[in-house]
Design a protein around this motif. Structure first.
Motif, PDB file in Angstrom:
ATOM      1  N   LEU A 160      39.513  39.865  72.643  1.00 44.46           N
ATOM      2  CA  LEU A 160      38.199  39.886  71.999  1.00 44.46           C
ATOM      3  C   LEU A 160      38.191  40.852  70.814  1.00 44.46           C
ATOM      4  O   LEU A 160      37.651  40.548  69.751  1.00 44.46           O
ATOM      5  CB  LEU A 160      37.126  40.287  73.022  1.00 44.46           C
ATOM      6  CG  LEU A 160      36.750  39.205  74.040  1.00 44.46           C
ATOM      7  CD1 LEU A 160      36.068  39.833  75.247  1.00 44.46           C
ATOM      8  CD2 LEU A 160      35.841  38.162  73.395  1.00 44.46           C
ATOM      9  N   HIS A 161      38.814  42.006  71.005  1.00 49.98           N
ATOM     10  CA  HIS A 161      38.884  42.973  69.908  1.00 49.98           C
ATOM     11  C   HIS A 161      39.671  42.397  68.735  1.00 49.98           C
ATOM     12  O   HIS A 161      39.242  42.486  67.570  1.00 49.98           O
ATOM     13  CB  HIS A 161      39.543  44.266  70.396  1.00 49.98           C
ATOM     14  CG  HIS A 161      39.686  45.311  69.331  1.00 49.98           C
ATOM     15  ND1 HIS A 161      38.612  45.957  68.772  1.00 49.98           N
ATOM     16  CD2 HIS A 161      40.792  45.803  68.702  1.00 49.98           C
ATOM     17  CE1 HIS A 161      39.026  46.811  67.843  1.00 49.98           C
ATOM     18  NE2 HIS A 161      40.351  46.728  67.784  1.00 49.98           N
ATOM     19  N   GLY A 162      40.825  41.807  69.028  1.00 44.44           N
ATOM     20  CA  GLY A 162      41.628  41.197  67.963  1.00 44.44           C
ATOM     21  C   GLY A 162      40.929  40.050  67.279  1.00 44.44           C
ATOM     22  O   GLY A 162      41.196  39.761  66.101  1.00 44.44           O
ATOM     23  N   SER A 163      40.026  39.377  68.002  1.00 37.28           N
ATOM     24  CA  SER A 163      39.283  38.250  67.432  1.00 37.28           C
ATOM     25  C   SER A 163      38.096  38.695  66.588  1.00 37.28           C
ATOM     26  O   SER A 163      37.355  37.851  66.074  1.00 37.28           O
ATOM     27  CB  SER A 163      38.792  37.330  68.556  1.00 37.28           C
ATOM     28  OG  SER A 163      39.876  36.792  69.283  1.00 37.28           O
ATOM     29  N   GLY A 164      37.898  40.014  66.450  1.00 39.27           N
ATOM     30  CA  GLY A 164      36.824  40.517  65.596  1.00 39.27           C
ATOM     31  C   GLY A 164      35.479  40.640  66.264  1.00 39.27           C
ATOM     32  O   GLY A 164      34.456  40.758  65.578  1.00 39.27           O
ATOM     33  N   VAL A 165      35.456  40.672  67.597  1.00 37.09           N
ATOM     34  CA  VAL A 165      34.181  40.732  68.309  1.00 37.09           C
ATOM     35  C   VAL A 165      33.541  42.106  68.195  1.00 37.09           C
ATOM     36  O   VAL A 165      32.316  42.228  68.090  1.00 37.09           O
ATOM     37  CB  VAL A 165      34.375  40.337  69.791  1.00 37.09           C
ATOM     38  CG1 VAL A 165      33.114  40.573  70.598  1.00 37.09           C
ATOM     39  CG2 VAL A 165      34.793  38.870  69.874  1.00 37.09           C
ATOM     40  N   PHE A 166      34.342  43.178  68.193  1.00 39.28           N
ATOM     41  CA  PHE A 166      33.797  44.526  68.210  1.00 39.28           C
ATOM     42  C   PHE A 166      33.791  45.209  66.841  1.00 39.28           C
ATOM     43  O   PHE A 166      33.206  46.264  66.682  1.00 39.28           O
ATOM     44  CB  PHE A 166      34.583  45.398  69.200  1.00 39.28           C
ATOM     45  CG  PHE A 166      34.639  44.813  70.581  1.00 39.28           C
ATOM     46  CD1 PHE A 166      33.481  44.477  71.255  1.00 39.28           C
ATOM     47  CD2 PHE A 166      35.849  44.589  71.209  1.00 39.28           C
ATOM     48  CE1 PHE A 166      33.519  43.930  72.523  1.00 39.28           C
ATOM     49  CE2 PHE A 166      35.912  44.048  72.479  1.00 39.28           C
ATOM     50  CZ  PHE A 166      34.736  43.714  73.148  1.00 39.28           C
ATOM     51  N   PRO A 171      38.730  42.301  54.583  1.00 36.68           N
ATOM     52  CA  PRO A 171      39.361  41.079  54.066  1.00 36.68           C
ATOM     53  C   PRO A 171      40.755  41.363  53.500  1.00 36.68           C
ATOM     54  O   PRO A 171      40.961  42.335  52.784  1.00 36.68           O
ATOM     55  CB  PRO A 171      38.393  40.630  52.961  1.00 36.68           C
ATOM     56  CG  PRO A 171      37.070  41.207  53.364  1.00 36.68           C
ATOM     57  CD  PRO A 171      37.386  42.519  54.018  1.00 36.68           C
ATOM     58  N   GLY A 172      41.714  40.504  53.839  1.00 32.73           N
ATOM     59  CA  GLY A 172      43.073  40.650  53.372  1.00 32.73           C
ATOM     60  C   GLY A 172      43.937  41.578  54.197  1.00 32.73           C
ATOM     61  O   GLY A 172      45.137  41.698  53.933  1.00 32.73           O
ATOM     62  N   SER A 173      43.360  42.222  55.202  1.00 40.91           N
ATOM     63  CA  SER A 173      44.112  43.155  56.043  1.00 40.91           C
ATOM     64  C   SER A 173      44.809  42.398  57.169  1.00 40.91           C
ATOM     65  O   SER A 173      44.477  41.240  57.457  1.00 40.91           O
ATOM     66  CB  SER A 173      43.173  44.204  56.636  1.00 40.91           C
ATOM     67  OG  SER A 173      42.272  43.598  57.550  1.00 40.91           O
ATOM     68  N   PRO A 174      45.798  43.043  57.839  1.00 43.33           N
ATOM     69  CA  PRO A 174      46.424  42.400  59.002  1.00 43.33           C
ATOM     70  C   PRO A 174      45.414  42.036  60.091  1.00 43.33           C
ATOM     71  O   PRO A 174      45.567  41.018  60.768  1.00 43.33           O
ATOM     72  CB  PRO A 174      47.419  43.460  59.496  1.00 43.33           C
ATOM     73  CG  PRO A 174      47.731  44.281  58.285  1.00 43.33           C
ATOM     74  CD  PRO A 174      46.458  44.317  57.493  1.00 43.33           C
ATOM     75  N   GLY A 175      44.388  42.884  60.240  1.00 44.26           N
ATOM     76  CA  GLY A 175      43.356  42.579  61.237  1.00 44.26           C
ATOM     77  C   GLY A 175      42.623  41.293  60.924  1.00 44.26           C
ATOM     78  O   GLY A 175      42.308  40.503  61.824  1.00 44.26           O
ATOM     79  N   ALA A 176      42.365  41.055  59.645  1.00 43.17           N
ATOM     80  CA  ALA A 176      41.694  39.814  59.242  1.00 43.17           C
ATOM     81  C   ALA A 176      42.581  38.609  59.504  1.00 43.17           C
ATOM     82  O   ALA A 176      42.103  37.552  59.928  1.00 43.17           O
ATOM     83  CB  ALA A 176      41.307  39.890  57.773  1.00 43.17           C
ATOM     84  N   ALA A 177      43.881  38.766  59.252  1.00 42.50           N
ATOM     85  CA  ALA A 177      44.818  37.674  59.539  1.00 42.50           C
ATOM     86  C   ALA A 177      44.858  37.386  61.035  1.00 42.50           C
ATOM     87  O   ALA A 177      44.928  36.218  61.458  1.00 42.50           O
ATOM     88  CB  ALA A 177      46.207  38.037  59.030  1.00 42.50           C
ATOM     89  N   LEU A 178      44.818  38.451  61.852  1.00 41.19           N
ATOM     90  CA  LEU A 178      44.828  38.275  63.304  1.00 41.19           C
ATOM     91  C   LEU A 178      43.568  37.562  63.767  1.00 41.19           C
ATOM     92  O   LEU A 178      43.616  36.668  64.620  1.00 41.19           O
ATOM     93  CB  LEU A 178      44.955  39.637  63.981  1.00 41.19           C
ATOM     94  CG  LEU A 178      45.278  39.658  65.476  1.00 41.19           C
ATOM     95  CD1 LEU A 178      46.630  39.021  65.748  1.00 41.19           C
ATOM     96  CD2 LEU A 178      45.255  41.098  66.002  1.00 41.19           C
ATOM     97  N   GLU A 179      42.430  37.949  63.194  1.00 39.49           N
ATOM     98  CA  GLU A 179      41.164  37.299  63.554  1.00 39.49           C
ATOM     99  C   GLU A 179      41.207  35.793  63.300  1.00 39.49           C
ATOM    100  O   GLU A 179      40.597  35.008  64.030  1.00 39.49           O
ATOM    101  CB  GLU A 179      40.010  37.906  62.750  1.00 39.49           C
ATOM    102  CG  GLU A 179      39.566  39.279  63.225  1.00 39.49           C
ATOM    103  CD  GLU A 179      38.403  39.794  62.409  1.00 39.49           C
ATOM    104  OE1 GLU A 179      37.747  38.968  61.731  1.00 39.49           O
ATOM    105  OE2 GLU A 179      38.166  41.012  62.431  1.00 39.49           O
ATOM    106  N   SER A 180      41.925  35.394  62.254  1.00 43.61           N
ATOM    107  CA  SER A 180      41.941  33.979  61.866  1.00 43.61           C
ATOM    108  C   SER A 180      42.738  33.112  62.827  1.00 43.61           C
ATOM    109  O   SER A 180      42.574  31.888  62.821  1.00 43.61           O
ATOM    110  CB  SER A 180      42.501  33.830  60.450  1.00 43.61           C
ATOM    111  OG  SER A 180      43.887  34.163  60.427  1.00 43.61           O
ATOM    112  N   VAL A 181      43.604  33.722  63.653  1.00 40.65           N
ATOM    113  CA  VAL A 181      44.431  32.920  64.564  1.00 40.65           C
ATOM    114  C   VAL A 181      44.061  33.111  66.035  1.00 40.65           C
ATOM    115  O   VAL A 181      44.337  32.228  66.857  1.00 40.65           O
ATOM    116  CB  VAL A 181      45.935  33.220  64.362  1.00 40.65           C
ATOM    117  CG1 VAL A 181      46.369  32.826  62.972  1.00 40.65           C
ATOM    118  CG2 VAL A 181      46.255  34.695  64.622  1.00 40.65           C
TER     119      VAL A 181
END
Length: 237
Positions: A160-166, A171-181
């Protein structure tokens, strides 16, 4: 046989069925009616739905393994796909039916748009299918019910954290890329708009691809190695 048995077990325990419908509603209503900020409300809803799926998949598998039911099915000629596939599909459908009233309340009280209503069922099914599949992998790793509960909570919260819930990744960061998958972002975004927050960022196709496409890929992998998974869950004594 297992398909019918899973449905019969669910329908012959009406008290449990009522609780599984009523408890999510009781958790959702105070948040929806209490004026919680949409971002916080959507995060709470997403956590509830995902934990419902992962716990509901992992714990019964571990319980049946401890009771010897799964091992007897294997000894009787059952295979990994024949045992796990019906449980995953039936579990996903039951979870969807049990959580649907809570999801409908969220959208009704939040004044959701027509697109959110249109995406609700496929996104919810994809999310809960993924959660049920994750529960199978958790059951294969855990060695007891207590471990299963702990792993289900930890793994679900990490996903859930990796999916951007919290938090929202830059934009453009590794976290944003992780959220997209990762698969739980679409249901969070849908619940966020449904609760009266920001408009759904994903297109209809992207939302369906992320939630359902990811679930199908994980499902294909799970069934491919289901023989090894079931042997891990119910090892020979």
């Amino acid at each position: 046989m297992i398909w019918a048995a899973e449905w019969q077990l669910a329908l012959r325990r009406p008290r449990l069925l009522v609780l599984n419908v009523g408890i999510p509603l009781l958790l959702v209503l105070p948040i929806a009616l209490g004026g919680a900020p949409p971002f916080h409300a959507a995060a709470a809803y997403a956590v509830l739905f995902v934990l419902f799926g992962t716990f509901g998949s992992a714990i019964p598998l571990l319980r049946d393994a401890e009771g010897g039911i799964l091992r007897r099915l294997l000894l009787a000629g059952g295979s990994g796909p024949a045992i796990l596939l019906p449980r995953i599909v039936v579990g996903t459908l039951l979870d969807t039916l049990q959580l649907l009233p809570a999801a409908l309340v969220i959208l009704m009280l939040g004044g959701a748009s027509g697109r959110v209503w249109l995406l609700l069922i496929p996104t919810l099914v994809g999310t809960l299918l993924t959660a049920n599949l994750v529960g199978v992998w958790i059951a294969a790793v855990a060695r007891s019910l207590a471990e299963g509960a702990l792993f289900a909570a930890v793994v679900s919260l990490f996903l859930l954290h990796g999916s951007g819930v919290f938090r929202t990744a830059r934009p453009g960061s590794p976290g944003a890329a992780l959220e997209s998958v990762l698969p739980f972002g679409p249901v969070h975004q849908l619940l966020l708009e449904g609760a009266g927050g920001a408009a759904l960022q994903l297109s209809t196709g992207a939302a369906l691809l992320s939630s359902c496409g990811g679930a199908l890929l994980l499902g294909a992998l799970t069934i491919t190695v289901s023989g090894a998974l079931i042997e891990r869950i119910a090892p020979a004594r």
